[in-house]
Design an enzyme around this catalytic site. Structure first.
Site, PDB file in Angstrom:
ATOM      1  N   ASP A 145      23.413  37.983  59.584  1.00 43.48           N
ATOM      2  CA  ASP A 145      22.447  38.956  59.066  1.00 43.48           C
ATOM      3  C   ASP A 145      21.237  38.231  58.507  1.00 43.48           C
ATOM      4  O   ASP A 145      21.291  37.040  58.210  1.00 43.48           O
ATOM      5  CB  ASP A 145      23.088  39.878  58.009  1.00 43.48           C
ATOM      6  CG  ASP A 145      23.771  39.126  56.883  1.00 43.48           C
ATOM      7  OD1 ASP A 145      23.991  37.903  57.028  1.00 43.48           O
ATOM      8  OD2 ASP A 145      24.098  39.748  55.860  1.00 43.48           O
ATOM      9  N   CYS A 310      52.459  34.977  37.272  1.00 44.00           N
ATOM     10  CA  CYS A 310      51.924  33.779  37.942  1.00 44.00           C
ATOM     11  C   CYS A 310      52.742  32.550  37.532  1.00 44.00           C
ATOM     12  O   CYS A 310      53.402  32.554  36.499  1.00 44.00           O
ATOM     13  CB  CYS A 310      50.447  33.584  37.605  1.00 44.00           C
ATOM     14  SG  CYS A 310      50.149  32.719  36.060  1.00 44.00           S
ATOM     15  N   CYS A 313      51.935  31.318  33.813  1.00 37.37           N
ATOM     16  CA  CYS A 313      52.474  32.095  32.694  1.00 37.37           C
ATOM     17  C   CYS A 313      53.992  32.171  32.753  1.00 37.37           C
ATOM     18  O   CYS A 313      54.659  32.056  31.720  1.00 37.37           O
ATOM     19  CB  CYS A 313      51.877  33.499  32.700  1.00 37.37           C
ATOM     20  SG  CYS A 313      50.107  33.510  32.381  1.00 37.37           S
TER      21      CYS A 313
END
Lengths: 413, 543
Positions: A145, A310, A313
């Site tokens: 573009d 995750c 953690c």
């Protein structure tokens, strides 16, 4: 591509859809992490997939320069080269030509730029961009573009919009002749700056080519424009774009931006923000970002978010441990990157579940209450969501509303 | 009290300085025992408490990581040090993300690879370094920090001077006295009525480059104590009774031997000197305790130390450093037999120089841009075999995350609609040299992650090879033969390391890191001058 909308929010324009590509099904709406140079910063592909991510983005501009198309062809494409067995999207390289190269000249033929290798003038044409993306082999490829900064005004914006349409035709021609339409899917990019009239014309022209494109991106935004303008352009485009094609909002990564876009009917978004901010030590949470470099976190013996699945953690890494590592050891960046990617995926996963269950408006309200709480809701979010029937301030008489972007940061006291 | 049991498993009659096989078992007062370690074994080194480049999941997935050495000094930038704030039965493990079942954590005050000049130690404290500058640690505060952190193993404070040389006789005498006193201080039984976790204690063998001083220090350890000295450490009769193992840091030793040439260690020149000094320390001591060496420069050095002295544990510093500078290690012990033809290898072997093969590949080199083979020619990836039980016994397999990447057994599901793939837990194709070459040149962190996992695994395979030879009938003799052959096959000068350092430094120091500018043809910056560069990048400790 098989694209199927499986649920629609009864209030907003949000929807859940399944997009089946050559490397599996990706459920939308989703956030796509960016692996600019064929690696999510610091992680292995095995780590990335374990986070529940199955669509990532590579940058054509970068991969074309390094390792180069020859190497990618030898390796059997970018999937094999980087060991990624899931879906992949490549941009067209047009954005980087403009953002990274100050000597780029746009002509009708293509983008003329100074090669970063030898300084020689080099031409990237729409045909060339598509053939590079064919060599990379991504499941979704983007048209070249004519990108102008979203702050540009005047006739250049209109010129770029019409040229983007002409280039789309050339990209379609090249793509259809290549015999890759079954495995790679070409997306058109709506341009037209911040001018509603131009956007309208662009969308109309691109809808005319609907049977030859697999999806639509909304480009030319996230370049420093007012947030109030940003959402109006997104809404205008999303409202008009065909229901049975995925919609991709380029360069969107803040949590509130993502949810507003989803509510306006966007299905996909990408941004380097969650991975980049992780390297600077900022962890994203549903209660706002945490800047782990600040000394207020140096003795905090709790994880970033104790409900987060995750690896960082769930293994109990404390904020104090991360404070000790971030920006000094790459492991600190890895840990926060893993967390932030899971945060983005949870944000979007929860959105999918909420849309499926018909509770998306409530999800939006809960998210904004937790995330902005006492800091005040960004006015543009309130207005954007009102436009699709959700009033964030309903029953929140004491909540402040802030003008400007309203993005929240963790600052030292 | 953690106890570190060491059993020597060599069948042949053992003398003071022969190669030996052993088994280390750690029993903790609280919590699970750690997995046993077979020696000769590897020590993984850390930076700021973590294994460089490896996130927690990758540490767990990298099986060679067992005994891990953490140095405390980097935590002294905060007061009180954050490490000492964590509670629980294994605060050090929990805070840094290690698993008590798998990882034995050894704590020392100083980074054993740091040979930079330091302000002098005194009778009251040792000087050490953190990012905010020099800090002082007294024996009393070391003791309380250690009791708060609860490592499995701790090295007692030692008075190793990092002041300009030469050190006077008087200075060396002081060093022995202080090291002995500080050891006794750490061995003092705890005053608390509730028994707490007290780590196994290692002693740094003092005495610098003086054979007599080293001997005197060692003799002091086994000397029977009387009076006040004995009361202090009671019920111990000698200091040695309280010691779990002997530590040798080669960096200060090297500095004291060859201060001028320290930047470019002439290994072969000093190896006999090292040997003499290490033997002087060990001669008076019982042979039944583990012997630990830090900062050995090469696998060749490791082999010599195993062969001539009987060292049991080595840190992987050189292999981990190789991962920092873009080297994929590619060697085995025993060295491949020449009957193996090039075709039997999956990939090109490392470069040969004067008939000796490099220990690895400098993946920065342009030749790897189109090399789509796996990292090492000596090892296959697990995906080449139909199942894990069919892994070839003829051809070694590297089970690292780069050669045998494995999708995780479970993935996070973010919405009810997400479908998880069915091939979880399977081995994937190896990452290629060309991919890591690309990642190195684009300054992507993942390159070092993959190399760190690989290099640690190659080192562990190397030591497994050593143990394999030693466990054979007539093992010591076979071992000697194989060591000779290893020296004949592999280049000890490690030129490839110097070459990689130069390229690594040019990417690292180029403005904008992975910038293409640097790769323009004819762009030779002054940085490319290899001699100047290698002097400048000679890392701390110079080894």
């Amino acid at each position: 591509m098989e694209f199927e909308v499986v649920a629609k929010c009864p209030v907003t324009n949000a929807r859940v859809s399944k997009m089946k590509l050559a490397h599996g099904v990706t459920v939308l709406p989703t956030f796509m992490p960016v692996a600019t140079q064929a690696a999510i910063k610091g992680l292995t592909p095995q780590q990335v997939e374990s986070l529940g991510i199955n669509l990532i983005l590579n940058n054509t501009y970068h991969l074309n320069l390094r390792p180069g198309i020859e190497v990618l062809r030898e390796a059997g494409g970018a999937h094999k080269f980087q060991g990624w067995n899931h879906n992949l999207l490549t941009d067209s390289g047009g954005f980087q030509l403009v953002s990274l190269n100050k000597f780029t000249q746009i002509t009708e033929e293509g983008a003329l730029f100074e090669s970063p290798f030898d300084g020689k003038p080099t031409m990237l044409t729409p045909e060339e961009s598509i053939s590079i993306q064919h060599a990379i082999g991504a499941d979704i490829i983007m048209q070249l573009d004519d990108v102008v900064s979203s702050l540009t005004t005047g006739p250049r914006v209109e010129e770029a919009m019409w040229r983007t349409i002409r280039w789309l035709d050339r990209c379609i021609e090249t793509h259809e002749k290549s015999g890759k339409v079954d495995t790679q899917n070409l997306f058109a990019i709506v341009q037209g700056g911040l001018d509603p009239k131009l956007r309208d014309q662009c969308v109309d022209e691109m809808i005319n080519r609907k049977h030859r494109v697999a999806g639509y991106a909304i480009g030319g935004l996230s370049g420093g424009e007012e947030k109030d303008t940003f959402w109006r352009v997104i809404k205008q485009c999303a409202d008009k774009l065909p229901f049975d094609r995925p919609r991709y909002s380029m360069g969107v990564g803040f949590a509130e931006d993502l949810l507003v876009c989803v509510a306006l009917g966007v299905d996909m978004a990408d941004c380097v923000f969650p991975t980049r901010t992780a390297r600077f030590g900022v962890a994203l949470t549903f209660k706002g970002p945490l800047n782990l470099r600040l000394s207020k976190h140096q003795a905090e013996m709790q994880p970033i978010d104790d409900t987060c699945p995750c690896p960082t953690c769930s293994s109990g890494t404390t904020r104090a441990a991360l404070h000790h590592l971030v920006t000094l050891e790459t492991v600190g960046a890895h840990a926060v990157t893993q967390h932030n990617l899971v945060f983005q995926a949870r944000l979007m996963g929860r959105a999918r579940d909420a849309i499926m269950n018909g509770t998306f408006p409530e999800y939006l309200k809960t998210f904004f209450a937790d995330y902005f709480g006492d800091k005040g809701y960004p006015e543009w979010c309130v207005n954007a969501l009102r436009s699709v029937g959700v009033d964030l301030l309903d029953g929140k008489d004491n909540t402040a509303v802030v003008t400007g972007s309203g993005a929240v940061w963790d600052r030292s006291e | 009290m953690s106890t570190l049991n060491f059993t020597i498993q060599t069948a042949e009659p053992l003398s003071q300085f022969t190669p030996r096989l052993g088994r280390l078992s750690l029993h903790r007062h609280e919590g699970p025992p750690a997995q046993d370690i077979l020696t000769p074994a590897l020590i993984t080194t850390t930076s700021r408490g973590i294994v460089p480049h490896l996130s927690r999941d990758n540490v767990v997935a990298t099986s060679p990581i067992a005994w891990t050495q953490v140095h405390f000094e980097t935590f002294l930038e905060q007061t009180p040090p954050v490490l000492a704030l964590h509670k629980g039965s294994h605060p050090l493990h929990t805070f840094l993300g290690y698993e008590p079942e798998k990882h034995i954590l050894a704590l020392s005050l100083r980074d054993p690879h740091d040979g930079q000049e330091m302000p002098p130690n005194t009778k009251e404290y040792v000087t050490c370094r953190c990012v905010r500058g020099v800090r002082r640690v007294s024996p009393a505060s070391w003791r309380s920090l250690v009791l708060a952190c609860k490592p499995d193993v701790v090295t007692a404070l030692a008075d190793t001077p990092f002041t300009p040389l030469p050190h006077s006789q008087k200075r060396i005498t002081k060093s022995l006295e202080r090291s002995t006193a500080w050891l006794a201080d750490l061995l003092k039984p705890s005053q608390e009525t509730v028994p707490t976790e007290h780590p196994a204690v290692l002693v740094q063998m003092a005495g610098g480059n003086e054979v007599r001083a080293r001997k005197a220090f060692a003799e002091g350890l086994v000397e029977r104590l009387y009076g006040k000295d004995q009361e202090l450490v009671s019920p111990l009769q000698t200091l040695d009774e309280g010691i779990a193992g002997y530590v040798f840091d080669l960096v200060p030793l090297q500095l004291s031997l060859a201060p001028v040439a320290a930047a470019r260690v002439e290994e072969t020149v000093s190896s006999s000197a090292h040997e003499r000094l290490l033997k002087a320390s060990l001669a008076p001591l019982p042979i039944t305790k583990p012997r630990i060496v830090h900062s050995a420069r090469s696998p060749h050095t490791l082999l010599r130390l195993i062969q001539d002295i009987g060292i049991d544990l080595f840190d992987a510093h050189f292999a981990q450093r190789a991962a920092d500078i873009g080297i994929a290690l590619d060697f085995t012990f025993p060295a491949p037999y020449s009957t193996q033809t090039e075709e039997q290898h999956l990939a090109l072997l490392p470069r040969k120089r004067e008939n000796r093969t490099d220990l690895g590949h400098n993946l920065f080199a342009a030749t790897y841009a189109h090399d789509h083979s796996c990292l090492a020619a000596c090892f296959a990836g697990a995906a080449s075999f139909p199942s894990i039980s069919q892994l070839s016994s003829e051809f070694p397999v590297c089970l690292c995350g780069a050669c045998s990447p494995r999708s995780y057994p479970s993935w996070i599901q973010h919405s009810a609609l997400d479908t998880l793939p069915t091939d979880v837990g399977t081995f994937q194709k190896p990452f290629t040299r060309s991919y890591i070459h690309h990642l190195l040149h684009t300054h992507e962190m993942s390159s070092h992650t993959l190399l760190a996992m690989h290099n640690l695994t190659v080192m562990e395979a190397f030591l497994a090879g050593v143990r394999g030879v030693l466990s054979k009938v007539d093992g010591a003799k076979l071992f000697t033969e194989e060591v000779t052959r290893f020296h004949e096959v592999y280049d000890e000068h490690m030129v490839v390391f110097e070459e990689a350092k130069v390229e690594w430094a040019s990417v690292e120091r180029a403005r904008g890191k992975g910038r293409l500018q640097r790769e323009k043809p004819g762009n030779t910056t002054p940085l490319a001058d290899s001699t100047a560069m290698s002097a400048r990048v000679s890392e701390k400790g110079a080894l």
